[in-house]
Enzyme design. Sequence first.
Site, short mmCIF file in Angstrom:
data_model
loop_
_atom_site.label_atom_id
_atom_site.label_comp_id
_atom_site.label_asym_id
_atom_site.label_seq_id
_atom_site.Cartn_x
_atom_site.Cartn_y
_atom_site.Cartn_z
N ALA A 155 40.08 -64.81 -6.67
CA ALA A 155 40.62 -65.53 -7.82
C ALA A 155 40.25 -67.00 -7.77
CB ALA A 155 42.15 -65.37 -7.87
N TYR A 156 40.44 -67.61 -6.61
CA TYR A 156 40.11 -69.03 -6.45
C TYR A 156 38.62 -69.26 -6.63
CZ TYR A 156 40.23 -73.72 -4.36
OH TYR A 156 40.12 -75.08 -4.14
N SER A 157 37.80 -68.38 -6.05
CA SER A 157 36.35 -68.51 -6.18
C SER A 157 35.93 -68.39 -7.64
CB SER A 157 35.64 -67.44 -5.35
OG SER A 157 35.93 -67.59 -3.98
N ALA A 158 36.49 -67.43 -8.34
CA ALA A 158 36.15 -67.22 -9.75
C ALA A 158 36.59 -68.41 -10.60
CB ALA A 158 36.79 -65.94 -10.26
N LYS A 160 37.06 -71.56 -9.65
CA LYS A 160 36.26 -72.75 -9.38
C LYS A 160 34.82 -72.59 -9.87
CE LYS A 160 39.39 -75.36 -7.47
NZ LYS A 160 39.85 -76.60 -8.14
#
Length: 249
Positions: A155-158, A160
Amino acid sequence: MNSRSSFAGYDFSGRVAVVTGAGGGIGRAICDAFARNGASAVNWDRVPGDLDAPRAPRHFAVDITRVDSIETALAATLDAYGRIDYLVNNAGFAGPTMPLDEYDPLEWQRVIEVNLLGTYHVSRLVVPVMRRANAGRVVNVASLAGKEGTPNSSAYSAAKAGVIAMTKSLGKELAQTGILVNGIAPAAVQTPLLEQMSPSHVQTMIDKSPMGRLGTTQEVADLALWLCSDSCSFSTGAIFDLSGGRATY
């Protein structure tokens, strides 16, 4: 060498800098750096942070996932200062560390709402203020996770990755308006945000760094101020890595 006794100096006198998520961590370091260089620093966050500290920024309570909250803070900021010269979209939420197929869908959505949609809504409302002035700087704090895709942090990767793409798009849109839009993609930085992650996950990020350490909030602040300064004049829609040599593209 992690600590320094001197910093680059800028003259931001008479300028107003809004930093989201500046109750602590990276955002607070950026606010402090702006204030140290003469700007009026404003913290848009749900919490004020330490108001007794030197150079404590002016606080307006903001939940960046709520448009009405942003609109209220924007009106209050303009009423107090009459302008916004610099916007640093820093507010972030890492979420839990776990495989994608085990992630709670509501929690996954919450990470996107804070990191990506929150950055969009704040920018959408502040950019018109800068358009009227034909000048301004927007700095989006993304993450190396948005470029590489960190395992167990989908989720965080997506989110950002979305911030990175949005930075490039908005930078192109505003390229001839006097407003520059750039992003910073740090690797792991020593902040309370890391406390949301497992120790093994954090250690993995450290192990990937050629410098073998976490970044510091001051190092992020130094780059943010350069991007807002007159020294930065021909860079827009760009992402600046801050990774201790870890970034590969």
